[in-house]
Scaffold this motif. Structure first.
Motif: not given
Length: 180
Positions: A76-77, A100-105, A119-127, A129-132
């Protein structure tokens, strides 16, 4: 909603339909009936999780033993490189991964069925993540895999060493991991 299969059986990339106008945009991030009709997955979600992480943080690769969780993941961010690793023994795809790249955009979501590490790695300044999840978090069932296991050879898009929790730093290789 558009469903795109991935190279791993049962892992799906989901792109919601966006309604955009001069006021902004709207989309349904989840609709149970549409999800089931389009994916063939009859998941029942019991828990929503929300994490915020800074650039370079890598969370994972996490899974639960006797109570595996299916996850529907979205950002979401910011932006993350999201990874699923097949831990279903006896499957031809055992030990393979997808990223895969997941983004707010891009508003994409990733469906990861039970039996996978995530797992995931943050590639932006901050992120954020929401998950059900399809099952509850059970701390004593939680396990993790080594994020940089040479046998997995995950191509994490990070410029240097990631920021890891102590648990993730000391995670075992797939060949040493406790699996169901």
């Amino acid at each position: 909603m558009h469903i795109q299969p991935t190279s791993l059986p049962d892992v799906l990339l989901i792109e919601p339909q966006l309604y955009d106008d001069e006021r902004g945009h709207f989309f349904e991030s989840f609709h149970q009936r549409h999800f089931q009709e389009l994916t063939g997955v009859s998941a029942f979600f019991v828990q929503d999780n929300h994490s915020r992480s800074m650039h370079g943080v890598l969370r994972g690769l996490h899974y639960q033993l006797s109570r595996p969780q299916g996850k529907l993941v979205r950002v979401v961010s910011g932006e993350v490189f999201d990874v699923a690793v097949d831990l279903r023994r006896g499957r031809p795809s055992f030990g393979r991964w997808i990223g895969v790249v997941l983004s707010a955009r891009n508003r994409r979501q990733l469906w990861i069925p039970p039996g996978f590490a995530h797992g995931f790695a943050v590639t932006s300044g901050a992120a954020e993540v929401l998950y059900k999840t399809t099952d509850y978090r059970v701390a004593e069932q939680e396990r993790c895999l080594c994020w940089n296991d040479p046998a997995l050879a995950i191509a994490w898009p990070l410029p240097g060493a990631p920021v890891l929790s102590e648990r993730d730093r000391s995670a075992p290789l797939l060949t040493e991991a406790e699996l169901d």
